[in-house]
Design a protein around this motif. Structure first.
Motif, mmCIF file in Angstrom:
data_model
loop_
_atom_site.group_PDB
_atom_site.id
_atom_site.type_symbol
_atom_site.label_atom_id
_atom_site.label_comp_id
_atom_site.label_asym_id
_atom_site.label_seq_id
_atom_site.Cartn_x
_atom_site.Cartn_y
_atom_site.Cartn_z
ATOM 1 N N TYR A 97 0.620 -1.233 -0.069
ATOM 2 C CA TYR A 97 -0.075 0.076 -0.060
ATOM 3 C C TYR A 97 0.842 1.050 -0.006
ATOM 4 O O TYR A 97 0.457 2.339 -0.849
ATOM 5 N N ASP A 98 2.028 1.324 0.779
ATOM 6 C CA ASP A 98 2.793 2.335 0.425
ATOM 7 C C ASP A 98 3.337 2.696 -0.810
ATOM 8 O O ASP A 98 3.407 3.819 -1.239
ATOM 9 N N MET A 99 3.598 1.588 -1.442
ATOM 10 C CA MET A 99 3.989 1.521 -2.798
ATOM 11 C C MET A 99 3.256 1.990 -3.972
ATOM 12 O O MET A 99 3.400 2.959 -4.760
ATOM 13 N N ALA A 100 1.912 1.406 -3.618
ATOM 14 C CA ALA A 100 0.627 1.964 -4.527
ATOM 15 C C ALA A 100 0.493 3.507 -4.228
ATOM 16 O O ALA A 100 0.149 4.214 -5.424
ATOM 17 N N GLN A 101 0.575 3.849 -3.002
ATOM 18 C CA GLN A 101 0.490 5.486 -2.865
ATOM 19 C C GLN A 101 1.357 6.349 -3.354
ATOM 20 O O GLN A 101 1.028 7.344 -4.233
ATOM 21 N N GLU A 102 2.716 5.780 -3.488
ATOM 22 C CA GLU A 102 3.738 6.530 -4.202
ATOM 23 C C GLU A 102 3.514 6.462 -5.311
ATOM 24 O O GLU A 102 3.950 7.515 -6.045
ATOM 25 N N ALA A 103 3.289 5.398 -6.192
ATOM 26 C CA ALA A 103 3.205 5.189 -7.384
ATOM 27 C C ALA A 103 1.867 5.706 -8.119
ATOM 28 O O ALA A 103 1.951 6.076 -9.527
ATOM 29 N N GLY A 104 0.891 5.964 -7.380
ATOM 30 C CA GLY A 104 -0.261 6.588 -7.765
ATOM 31 C C GLY A 104 -1.201 5.632 -8.520
ATOM 32 O O GLY A 104 -1.911 6.222 -9.359
ATOM 33 N N PHE A 105 -1.229 4.360 -7.904
ATOM 34 C CA PHE A 105 -2.489 3.592 -8.462
ATOM 35 C C PHE A 105 -3.355 3.338 -7.610
ATOM 36 O O PHE A 105 -2.961 3.136 -6.209
ATOM 37 N N HIS A 106 -4.564 2.778 -7.528
ATOM 38 C CA HIS A 106 -5.465 2.321 -6.777
ATOM 39 C C HIS A 106 -5.181 0.792 -6.195
ATOM 40 O O HIS A 106 -5.497 -0.010 -6.929
#
Length: 216
Positions: A36-45
């Motif tokens: 989830y940290d990576m998803a937030q940083e990468a800009g995907f849901h």
């Protein structure tokens, strides 16, 4: 590699949807948090499907069919396959694949889509497994350059006919399939390779290095 998978999904005009499946590592909370940290940083849901201690999603099939990319983490491929069958995730993943969802993963998350490969699910000495999902009619060899037992055992199993011909990758390399045929190989690390290993007419094996594209 995950960004490349998202690009392949062809998402346009909205935030890409990526579902993380960590069954093979027992749905370790730290790994899910990192996703989830990576998803937030990468800009995907981001979303995740966990099966321990119970499924966190009521409609597993519906959720997986809504995704652009399904990303499967590593660990025990034997445990992963058993849990997926128990909860019907295997059938849902097949349906998602047939609907055009991009399936990806590392280690066990690569092995699972194939007929079989080599695994340390049963202990430190590698053993074959032949009950993969079989979405792809090939065997799969992972950690080809980082674990010394992997390459010789993969060769032996293909040569003996225990496994069909298949594709192997060094760490940091992925093979892209369109349908069931290879459409390219990609690496995150310079100098790493991907290989096709097939049984020869005399019962030996032939290993052919594939052309690999460096992702930037």
């Amino acid at each position: 590699m995950t960004r490349h998978a998202i690009d392949l999904a062809g998402v346009d005009g909205r935030t890409p949807r990526v579902c993380f499946i960590g069954t093979a590592c027992g749905d370790a909370p730290a790994v899910i948090r990192d996703f989830y940290d990576m998803a937030q940083e990468a800009g995907f849901h981001g979303s995740h499907l966990q099966l321990f201690p119970m499924p966190n999603i009521e409609d597993v099939r519906g959720h997986l069919l809504e995704q652009d990319v399904i990303w499967v983490w590593g660990g025990s491929v034997a445990g992963l396959l058993a849990m997926w069958e128990l909860h019907g995730v295997d059938a849902a993943l097949r349906e998602a694949w047939e609907a055009g969802v991009v399936l990806t993963g590392v280690s066990a998350g690569s092995l699972c889509w194939h007929v079989g490969g080599t695994t340390d699910s049963f202990g430190p000495d590698l053993r074959p497994f032949t009950n993969g999902l079989g979405l792809l009619p090939w065997s799969n060899g992972v950690h080809y350059d980082s674990e010394e037992q992997r390459r010789p055992l993969f060769h032996k199993l293909v040569g003996d006919g225990v496994l069909p011909s298949g594709y192997a990758t060094d760490d940091g390399v992925g093979v892209l399939y369109r349908g069931t045929e290879v459409a390219g190989a990609f690496t995150e690390v310079d100098g790493k390779g991907a290989y096709f290993v097939e049984r020869s007419a005399d019962g030996g094996v032939v290993e052919t290095r594939l052309d690999v594209v460096r992702l930037r």
